[in-house]
Design an enzyme around this catalytic site. Structure first.
Site, PDB file in Angstrom:
ATOM      1  N   ARG A 166      64.436  77.375 -17.110  1.00 34.02           N
ATOM      2  CA  ARG A 166      63.366  77.378 -18.107  1.00 34.02           C
ATOM      3  C   ARG A 166      63.438  76.119 -18.974  1.00 34.02           C
ATOM      4  O   ARG A 166      62.402  75.578 -19.383  1.00 34.02           O
ATOM      5  CB  ARG A 166      63.444  78.630 -18.993  1.00 34.02           C
ATOM      6  CG  ARG A 166      63.078  79.951 -18.336  1.00 34.02           C
ATOM      7  CD  ARG A 166      61.636  79.993 -17.858  1.00 34.02           C
ATOM      8  NE  ARG A 166      60.696  79.633 -18.902  1.00 34.02           N
ATOM      9  CZ  ARG A 166      60.260  80.457 -19.852  1.00 34.02           C
ATOM     10  NH1 ARG A 166      60.668  81.722 -19.883  1.00 34.02           N
ATOM     11  NH2 ARG A 166      59.396  80.051 -20.770  1.00 34.02           N
ATOM     12  N   ARG A 182      52.613  81.409 -27.458  1.00 35.02           N
ATOM     13  CA  ARG A 182      52.949  82.682 -26.804  1.00 35.02           C
ATOM     14  C   ARG A 182      52.100  83.746 -27.474  1.00 35.02           C
ATOM     15  O   ARG A 182      52.323  84.074 -28.653  1.00 35.02           O
ATOM     16  CB  ARG A 182      54.449  82.963 -26.965  1.00 35.02           C
ATOM     17  CG  ARG A 182      54.966  84.194 -26.233  1.00 35.02           C
ATOM     18  CD  ARG A 182      56.471  84.288 -26.470  1.00 35.02           C
ATOM     19  NE  ARG A 182      57.088  85.428 -25.844  1.00 35.02           N
ATOM     20  CZ  ARG A 182      57.647  85.423 -24.639  1.00 35.02           C
ATOM     21  NH1 ARG A 182      57.629  84.318 -23.924  1.00 35.02           N
ATOM     22  NH2 ARG A 182      58.214  86.511 -24.159  1.00 35.02           N
ATOM     23  N   GLN A 198      57.190  80.084 -16.942  1.00 29.32           N
ATOM     24  CA  GLN A 198      58.158  80.864 -16.181  1.00 29.32           C
ATOM     25  C   GLN A 198      58.016  80.571 -14.696  1.00 29.32           C
ATOM     26  O   GLN A 198      59.013  80.430 -13.977  1.00 29.32           O
ATOM     27  CB  GLN A 198      57.951  82.358 -16.437  1.00 29.32           C
ATOM     28  CG  GLN A 198      58.882  83.271 -15.659  1.00 29.32           C
ATOM     29  CD  GLN A 198      60.326  83.143 -16.086  1.00 29.32           C
ATOM     30  OE1 GLN A 198      60.637  83.271 -17.272  1.00 29.32           O
ATOM     31  NE2 GLN A 198      61.220  82.886 -15.150  1.00 29.32           N
ATOM     32  N   CYS A 202      62.835  87.497 -14.297  1.00 27.48           N
ATOM     33  CA  CYS A 202      62.550  86.572 -15.400  1.00 27.48           C
ATOM     34  C   CYS A 202      63.311  86.916 -16.673  1.00 27.48           C
ATOM     35  O   CYS A 202      63.381  86.078 -17.581  1.00 27.48           O
ATOM     36  CB  CYS A 202      61.051  86.519 -15.660  1.00 27.48           C
ATOM     37  SG  CYS A 202      60.318  88.121 -16.058  1.00 27.48           S
ATOM     38  N   ASP A 226      60.370  92.533 -12.232  1.00 31.41           N
ATOM     39  CA  ASP A 226      60.216  92.380 -13.678  1.00 31.41           C
ATOM     40  C   ASP A 226      60.198  93.782 -14.284  1.00 31.41           C
ATOM     41  O   ASP A 226      60.127  94.786 -13.562  1.00 31.41           O
ATOM     42  CB  ASP A 226      58.914  91.623 -13.982  1.00 31.41           C
ATOM     43  CG  ASP A 226      58.801  91.203 -15.446  1.00 31.41           C
ATOM     44  OD1 ASP A 226      59.799  91.290 -16.178  1.00 31.41           O
ATOM     45  OD2 ASP A 226      57.695  90.780 -15.853  1.00 31.41           O
ATOM     46  N   HIS A 251      51.975  83.579 -17.038  1.00 30.60           N
ATOM     47  CA  HIS A 251      53.202  83.054 -17.654  1.00 30.60           C
ATOM     48  C   HIS A 251      53.604  81.820 -16.838  1.00 30.60           C
ATOM     49  O   HIS A 251      54.588  81.825 -16.104  1.00 30.60           O
ATOM     50  CB  HIS A 251      54.301  84.118 -17.612  1.00 30.60           C
ATOM     51  CG  HIS A 251      55.457  83.846 -18.524  1.00 30.60           C
ATOM     52  ND1 HIS A 251      55.596  82.663 -19.224  1.00 30.60           N
ATOM     53  CD2 HIS A 251      56.557  84.596 -18.825  1.00 30.60           C
ATOM     54  CE1 HIS A 251      56.721  82.719 -19.943  1.00 30.60           C
ATOM     55  NE2 HIS A 251      57.306  83.863 -19.717  1.00 30.60           N
TER      56      HIS A 251
END
Length: 294
Positions: free
Chosen positions: A281, A100, A130, A253, A213, A127
């Site tokens: 996830r 990450r 996700q 998310c 988001d 991402h």
């Protein structure tokens, strides 16, 4: 797959396989339990994380692998030690490295110098982990092929991976962003005509899925006030959500800044699936690890 750096790199068949596998994991917790026994998985975090950190560790453990968590203070990638040297060292210890990071170029360089698969747990460009969970959640609601997903907000990394994933699987993506905050043109072009970008909130009309988001992601905190002004009118409230189809679901998310990009009433709406999405996830991460190492 050799690496998993972005949805942009995946063919449709690979993405379909990941979503199908993730669904199996959700409905059968014993599915492929221990399949990666003995594998050693490195999890590197340059940014804070809740869902990504927990889902990745638990996914590794459930599959029988041993996760090793590393932080930037320990590794100093790109500062204390060159990226290529970190890649070569970790390659001697680990069977897979998941990262990450702030800068997507770090992932690309890691993948160039490590034989072990490299997984993008989040970068400034994409991402993808996700997105697999998002697509799994959408598929649990409706057929992705032929569906319409309306994303309202910043054309960020989450938007990039989601729009490419929806387009790859035969759906249509409408990105609703204020001028200056649209997704990258070259990634929009990768949707082969299935992605439209507009500042008009009317694009939510009749959608099967409404997604949003945060307006300011990690690293953009100094821009929060400016962004709040730019995104005025793009908050997903009950009135906006009602413009979507009568059976539409809401996705986010997380973490959600309740009262900013979305209201409490929508996050907690009967047709909100944000917590199913968060659970997925875990299942999608198992699918990704298994595809790379199984």
């Amino acid at each position: 797959m050799n690496d998993f750096l972005g949805i942009a790199d995946l063919e449709r068949g690979v993405l379909e396989r990941l979503v199908e596998s993730a669904s199996r994991f959700r409905h059968d917790r014993s599915f492929r339990s221990g399949a990666l026994a003995g594998a050693r998985i490195g999890l590197f975090f340059e940014k804070p994380s809740t869902r990504t950190r927990v889902s990745s560790e638990i996914a590794a453990v459930d599959l029988g692998a041993h996760p090793v968590v590393l932080g930037q203070n320990e590794v100093g990638i790109g500062s204390r030690e060159a990226v290529r040297d970190v890649a070569r060292v970790l390659d001697r210890y680990l069977d897979l490295v998941a990262m990450r990071v702030f800068d997507h170029r770090v992932l690309v360089e890691m993948a160039e110098h490590a034989d072990a698969p490299v997984v993008n747990l989040l970068s400034d460009i994409e991402h993808p982990c996700q997105a697999v969970a998002d697509l799994q959640t959408i598929a649990e609601h409706c057929e992705i092929a032929g569906s319409v997903v309306a994303y309202v907000g910043d054309g960020n990394n989450v938007c990039h991976s989601l729009m490419l994933g929806v387009a790859r699987l035969g759906g249509r993506m409408r990105v609703v962003s204020p001028p200056g905050f649209e997704p990258l043109d070259d990634l929009v072009a990768g949707g082969e005509g299935r992605i439209t970008v507009t500042p008009d909130i009317e694009a939510v009309d009749g959608a099967d899925v409404v997604y949003t988001d945060v307006w300011a992601s990690m690293g953009q905190e100094t821009e929060a006030s400016e962004r709040a002004l730019a995104f005025a009118g793009y908050r997903v409230d009950e009135e906006l959500f009602a413009r979507a189809g009568p059976d539409a679901i809401f996705l986010h998310c997380l973490p959600a800044h309740r009262g900013e990009e979305v209201t409490d009433a929508v996050v907690d709406h009967p047709r909100s699936r944000v917590f199913d999405q968060a659970e997925n996830r875990l299942h999608s991460m198992k699918a990704i690890l298994l595809d790379l190492l199984g």
